[in-house]
Design a protein around this motif. Structure first.
Motif, short mmCIF file in Angstrom:
data_model
loop_
_atom_site.label_atom_id
_atom_site.label_comp_id
_atom_site.label_asym_id
_atom_site.label_seq_id
_atom_site.Cartn_x
_atom_site.Cartn_y
_atom_site.Cartn_z
N ALA A 111 -1.35 0.62 11.32
CA ALA A 111 -0.79 0.77 9.96
C ALA A 111 0.49 -0.04 9.77
CB ALA A 111 -0.56 2.24 9.63
N ARG A 112 0.66 -1.10 10.55
CA ARG A 112 1.84 -1.96 10.37
C ARG A 112 1.52 -3.20 9.55
NH1 ARG A 112 3.96 -2.41 16.57
NH2 ARG A 112 1.78 -3.09 16.79
N ALA A 113 0.23 -3.55 9.44
CA ALA A 113 -0.15 -4.78 8.75
C ALA A 113 -0.97 -4.46 7.51
CB ALA A 113 -0.96 -5.68 9.69
N GLY A 114 -0.69 -5.16 6.45
CA GLY A 114 -1.47 -5.01 5.24
C GLY A 114 -2.79 -5.76 5.34
N HIS A 115 -3.63 -5.58 4.36
CA HIS A 115 -4.90 -6.29 4.34
C HIS A 115 -5.30 -6.54 2.89
CE1 HIS A 115 -6.22 -2.03 4.03
NE2 HIS A 115 -7.16 -2.54 3.24
N HIS A 116 -6.23 -7.41 2.69
CA HIS A 116 -6.83 -7.58 1.38
C HIS A 116 -8.33 -7.45 1.52
CE1 HIS A 116 -7.07 -11.76 2.89
NE2 HIS A 116 -8.15 -11.85 2.12
N LEU A 117 -8.95 -7.05 0.42
CA LEU A 117 -10.40 -6.85 0.47
C LEU A 117 -11.07 -7.65 -0.63
CD1 LEU A 117 -11.12 -4.72 -2.01
CD2 LEU A 117 -10.23 -3.06 -0.40
N SER A 118 -12.31 -7.95 -0.39
CA SER A 118 -13.10 -8.69 -1.39
C SER A 118 -14.50 -8.09 -1.44
CB SER A 118 -13.16 -10.18 -1.03
OG SER A 118 -13.66 -10.37 0.28
N LEU A 119 -15.00 -7.97 -2.65
CA LEU A 119 -16.30 -7.35 -2.88
C LEU A 119 -17.39 -8.42 -2.90
CD1 LEU A 119 -17.87 -4.74 -3.62
CD2 LEU A 119 -17.40 -5.28 -6.02
N HIS A 120 -18.47 -8.15 -2.19
CA HIS A 120 -19.59 -9.09 -2.12
C HIS A 120 -20.89 -8.28 -2.25
CE1 HIS A 120 -16.86 -12.26 -0.63
NE2 HIS A 120 -16.32 -11.29 0.07
N ASP B 50 -5.97 -12.47 11.63
CA ASP B 50 -7.17 -13.11 12.17
C ASP B 50 -8.37 -12.18 12.22
OD1 ASP B 50 -5.76 -15.47 12.57
OD2 ASP B 50 -5.14 -14.89 14.60
N LEU B 51 -8.18 -10.93 11.86
CA LEU B 51 -9.26 -9.95 11.98
C LEU B 51 -9.96 -9.77 10.64
CD1 LEU B 51 -10.64 -8.05 13.98
CD2 LEU B 51 -8.96 -6.29 13.38
N ALA B 52 -11.27 -9.91 10.64
CA ALA B 52 -12.07 -9.73 9.43
C ALA B 52 -13.22 -8.79 9.74
CB ALA B 52 -12.60 -11.08 8.93
N LEU B 53 -13.29 -7.70 9.01
CA LEU B 53 -14.32 -6.68 9.21
C LEU B 53 -15.00 -6.39 7.89
CD1 LEU B 53 -12.15 -4.40 11.49
CD2 LEU B 53 -14.16 -5.65 12.24
N GLU B 54 -16.26 -5.96 8.00
CA GLU B 54 -17.08 -5.77 6.81
C GLU B 54 -17.70 -4.39 6.83
OE1 GLU B 54 -20.64 -8.26 4.68
OE2 GLU B 54 -20.88 -7.78 6.82
N LEU B 55 -17.67 -3.74 5.67
CA LEU B 55 -18.44 -2.52 5.45
C LEU B 55 -19.63 -2.89 4.58
CD1 LEU B 55 -18.87 0.54 5.59
CD2 LEU B 55 -17.41 0.76 3.56
N ALA B 56 -20.81 -2.73 5.13
CA ALA B 56 -22.02 -3.15 4.43
C ALA B 56 -23.02 -2.01 4.35
CB ALA B 56 -22.66 -4.35 5.13
N GLY B 57 -23.77 -1.97 3.24
CA GLY B 57 -24.82 -0.98 3.05
C GLY B 57 -25.81 -1.46 2.01
N GLU B 58 -26.35 -0.50 1.25
CA GLU B 58 -27.31 -0.86 0.20
C GLU B 58 -26.90 -0.31 -1.16
OE1 GLU B 58 -31.76 -1.13 1.46
OE2 GLU B 58 -30.93 0.59 2.53
N PRO C 165 -17.17 -15.79 12.22
CA PRO C 165 -16.17 -16.78 11.82
C PRO C 165 -16.65 -17.62 10.65
CG PRO C 165 -16.42 -16.74 14.21
CD PRO C 165 -17.49 -15.87 13.66
N GLY C 166 -15.81 -17.73 9.64
CA GLY C 166 -16.14 -18.53 8.48
C GLY C 166 -16.95 -17.81 7.42
N ALA C 167 -17.49 -16.64 7.73
CA ALA C 167 -18.32 -15.91 6.76
C ALA C 167 -17.43 -15.24 5.72
CB ALA C 167 -19.18 -14.88 7.46
N GLU C 168 -17.92 -15.18 4.48
CA GLU C 168 -17.17 -14.54 3.40
C GLU C 168 -17.56 -13.08 3.22
OE1 GLU C 168 -14.69 -15.73 1.49
OE2 GLU C 168 -14.72 -17.43 2.87
N GLY C 169 -18.71 -12.69 3.72
CA GLY C 169 -19.21 -11.35 3.49
C GLY C 169 -20.47 -11.42 2.67
#
Length: 613
Positions: A128-137, A147-155, A186-190
Motif C-alpha cells: 500500500a505504498r505505491a499507487g496504481h492506475h487501471l484501464s477497462l478492456h 513494472d507490475l501489471a496484473l489483470e482481473l478477467a472474467g465474462e 509484457p506489452g499486452a494492454e489487457g
C-alpha cells in the motif's frame, strides 16, 4: 471491511506464493509474484488501505462455511441463505507453465435457488505504498503499478470505481462464473476473457496434482486427515524453483493483539526448514528433502564470513539485510509496528547446526547417501562447531536482549557433533572424529552440570538461570538423555505445572518460556507456542513407551486436545491465545511439522503397546 480472526482464513498457493481467503469470501493477503515480494492485497494488516479482493452475496446474513476440496489445497467458501446457496471456489493453478506466472482463480457458482453477488477488487501495490492506475478492456481490468501489471478477467462487465473494479451479478441454480487474477504478458494492454470452461480445466488439473502428490504419503495411522492437511500446508510453503521452505506466508500478524511482537516469516529459517524436511521424510515425501538438501548445499558453498551459515535466507538463497517498519499500516487490529525483513538475520543461533546435521544424518540414512562434496562442507561446519560451541548466542527463540548460554543451543551443538561423527563412521568419510568426540563429551558434561538446577530440579533455559524453557523437551527426542532418566522426568514434571507455580503449561497448552521471569528484550506478552505442545506430546510418548499405558494415554489426551485448537480447516498459526484464538503468522510450518511428528510417534507407540499386550 472489518478484521476477521486470523483463524477464519484458509490458504491457497502454487509453491511460489500464497493467498489467504477469509470466511467472508475476501482475499485479504497476497504477495506477488513470490512469497517475499511486496503485497498487492494486505487488508489483513490494514483494513482501510491494505487492499482486498472480495466476492460475497449482496444480501447479508448468510451462514458461511469453508472447506477444502478433499485431499487438495483447493478452497471452497459456501454461503447458505433462504434465497439460495452459493459458493466461491478459490485455488492457484499448478501443473501448468511456470513461466506464465502465478494466478488466482475464483469460481462462483450457485447450487440452489438464486444468489446475487458483489465483487470488489481493490489492490494496493507495494504494501500500500505505491499507487496504481487501471484501464477497462471489455470484461477485464488491467491494474498497473510501476513494472507490475496484473489483470482481473472474467465474462461479466467490470466497473471501475476509483482505484477498484466492481461488479454485481446474479446466478441461479447450476450457473457459474469464473474470474482470474493474473499477470499481463509484457506489452499486452489487457482485454483477455476468462471463461468458466477454462476455470474447470485448471480446477481438474490442480485437483489431480494435489491428489497425486498426497498419494505418496506413507502415514496410515489414527489421525490421517490431520496429517494430510499438515503435509499439504507444508507443501504450500515450499518455493518450487529452489526447494526452499518458508516459515509462514505472512508477515506482521501479532503474537499479542495490540502488541509489538509482529514479525516477518516469509523467509527460510534453516532450523524450521530442516525440521520440516525431517517431518516430511517420516511420512514418505522424500523429493522435498532432496530439493532442500540441494538448497543447503548451495548455501554451504558460499564464502565463509564468521559463522559458516546464516540463520535465515531469502527463498532464492540470498542473504538477508535488515528489518523495516511499515509505519503507514495500522497493523492487524491495531497491532503495530508492521515489520518486513527480519532483524534476527545476523544473530548467532548455534542450534541451527544441530537441526541441520540431524536432518542430513536422517536423509543419508533413510533417503539417499549424501555426496562427498556436501560432506566436505559439513565437515568444515562440524569443525567450526567444535571450536565455537562455548559462545553465548541468541538461541532458538531469537531473543533481542543479548546473547546468553542457552541450554537448547548447547544441546543442539552436541547433536551437531554427534551426528557428524555418526555420518563419518557410517560412510567412512575422512574426519577429525577424535576431536569431535572429545568436544561432544565435554559439552555433555557441561550441560549436565550447568544446565541443571538443583533448586528447580529441572533443566533450565540458560546457564545460571532458574527459569524453565520448553525447548529442553527436545533432550530425549534427539537421544541426548534417556526419556526415563530421573532428571528428564523431573524436568517434565516441573514444565507441566501451571505458570502460577513456575511451570509452562496452561490447560494442556505449553508456553515456550515465561516472558516475565525470562525477559527477552521485547515488550509485551504472547500466547502458548503451538509446536511446544507437540514437543510435550513427544516427550510423554518417549517417556511412556516402556512404562505402561498411562503415560501414553496422557500423551494422547494432550495431542487430541491440541487438535481441537486447529481452525475449521485444520490449520494452525504460530501461537494460541488465552481465548483459544490464533496468534502469530499463519499458517505456520513449525506447528504443522510438530503435528506430523507427534502423530507419527504417538501412533507408533500406541500400536506397539497394543501388540505387547
Amino acid at each position: 471491511m472489518a478484521y476477521l480472526p486470523i483463524e477464519d482464513h484458509g490458504v491457497i498457493g502454487d509453491m511460489r506464493t500464497a493467498a489467504l481467503v477469509g470466511l467472508d469470501g475476501t482475499l485479504d493477503w497476497l504477495c506477488y509474484p513470490r512469497f517475499d515480494s511486496p503485497s498487492v492485497f494486505a487488508a489483513l494488516l490494514d483494513d482501510g488501505k491494505g487492499g482486498s479482493f472480495g466476492i460475497a452475496p449482496v444480501t447479508p446474513g448468510a451462514v458461511r462455511k469453508q472447506f477444502y476440496w478433499p485431499d487438495t489445497n483447493v478452497l471452497v467458501t459456501r454461503f447458505l441463505s433462504p434465497e439460495g446457496v452459493g459458493q466461491v471456489t478459490d485455488f492457484m493453478p499448478v501443473g501448468g507453465r511456470p513461466e506464465a506466472g502465478s494466478s488466482v482463480i475464483r469460481r462462483v457458482a450457485v447450487v440452489r435457488g438464486a444468489v446475487r453477488f458483489r465483487l470488489e477488487c481493490r489492490p494496493a501495490f507495494d504494501y500500500a505504498r505505491a499507487g496504481h492506475h487501471l484501464s477497462l478492456h471489455g470484461t477485464s481490468v488491467a491494474f498497473r503499478s510501476g513494472d507490475l501489471a496484473l489483470e482481473l478477467a472474467g465474462e461479466v462487465p467490470l466497473v471501475p470505481r476509483g482505484e477498484a473494479a466492481t461488479a454485481e451479478f446474479e446466478l441461479r441454480e447450476g450457473e457459474a462464473l469464473a474470474f482470474t487474477w493474473r499477470p499481463l504478458p509484457p506489452g499486452a494492454e489487457g482485454g483477455g476473457v476468462f471463461t468458466d470452461a477454462e476455470a474447470a480445466e485448471h480446477f481438474n488439473r490442480t485437483v489431480q496434482f494435489w491428489r497425486r502428490w498426497l498419494s505418496r504419503c506413507t502415514y496410515t495411522g489414527r489421525w490421517r486427515e490431520m496429517v494430510y492437511r499438515s503435509a499439504l500446508a507444508l507443501k504450500l510453503l515450499t518455493y518450487e524453483p529452489t526447494g526452499a521452505i518458508v516459515a509462514a506466508p505472512t508477515c506482521g500478524l501479532p503474537e499479542e493483539l495490540g502488541g509489538v511482537r509482529n514479525w516477518d516469516y516469509r523467509y527460510v529459517w534453516l532450523r524450521d526448514a530442516a525440521l520440516t524436511v525431517y517431518a516430511l521424510v517420516r511420512v514418505g515425501f522424500t523429493e522435498e528433502a532432496a530439493r532442500f538438501m540441494s538448497f543447503v548445499e548451495g548455501r554451504c558453498r558460499e564464502p565463509e564470513q564468521g559463522a559458516p551459515l546464516a540463520v535465515m535466507y531469502g527463498i532464492d538463497g540470498r542473504h538477508m539485510h535488515g528489518e523495516e517498519e511499515l509505519t503507514h499500516l495500522s497493523g492487524y487490529r491495531g497491532s503495530r509496528p508492521v515489520r518486513i525483513g527480519n532483524g534476527a538475520y545476523d544473530q548467532l543461533q548455534l542450534d541451527i547446526y544441530g537441526e541441520l546435521m540431524d536432518a542430513v544424518y536422517l536423509y543419508n540414512r533413510d533417503v539417499t547417501p549424501i555426496s562427498y562434496d556436501l560432506w566436505s562442507h559439513l565437515r568444515r561446519i562440524a569443525g567450526w562447531v567444535a571450536d565455537n560451541w562455548h559462545l553465548p548466542d541468541e538461541g532458538i527463540w531469537e531473543v533481542r536482549g543479548g546473547p546468553r548460554p542457552f541450554v537448547h543451543s548447547k544441546l543442539m551443538c552436541w547433536v551437531a557433533l554427534d551426528r557428524a561423527r555418526r555420518l563419518a563412521v557410517d560412510r567412512s568419510f575422512p574426519a577429525d572424529r577424535h576431536r569431535w568426540e572429545d568436544q561432544r563429551d565435554r559439552l555433555y558434561d557441561e550441560i549436565m552440570e550447568k544446565g541443571w538446577s538443583p533448586d528447580r530440579q529441572a533443566f533450565v533455559q540458560a546457564y545460571g538461570s532458574e527459569s524453565l524453557d520448553a525447548s529442553v523437551l527436545m533432550m530425549p527426542l534427539v537421544n541426548f538423555l534417556a526419556p526415563t532418566d530421573p532428571r528428564m522426568l523431573s524436568t517434565l514434571q516441573q514444565i507441566q505445572k501451571p505458570p502460577s507455580q513456575g511451570g509452562l503449561v496452561s490447560n494442556g497448552l505449553v508456553h515456550r518460556y515465561d516472558v516475565v521471569r525470562s525477559p527477552d528484550g521485547i515488550k509485551g506478552d504472547e500466547g502458548t507456542f503451538n509446536v511446544c505442545t507437540f514437543w510435550l506430546v513427544d516427550a510423554l510418548v518417549t517417556g511412556g513407551a516402556g512404562r505402561g499405558r498411562a503415560r501414553l494415554q496422557e500423551a494422547r489426551l494432550v495431542f487430541e486436545q491440541m487438535l481441537g485448537y486447529a481452525n475449521h480447516l485444520g490449520l494452525y498459526a504460530e501461537e494460541t491465545g488465552p481465548s483459544g484464538e490464533a496468534l502469530g503468522n499463519f499458517p505456520q510450518a513449525f506447528t504443522h511439522l510438530g503435528l506430523i511428528s507427534s502423530a507419527f510417534n504417538l501412533d507408533r507407540a500406541l500400536s506397539n503397546h497394543r501388540k505387547r499386550i
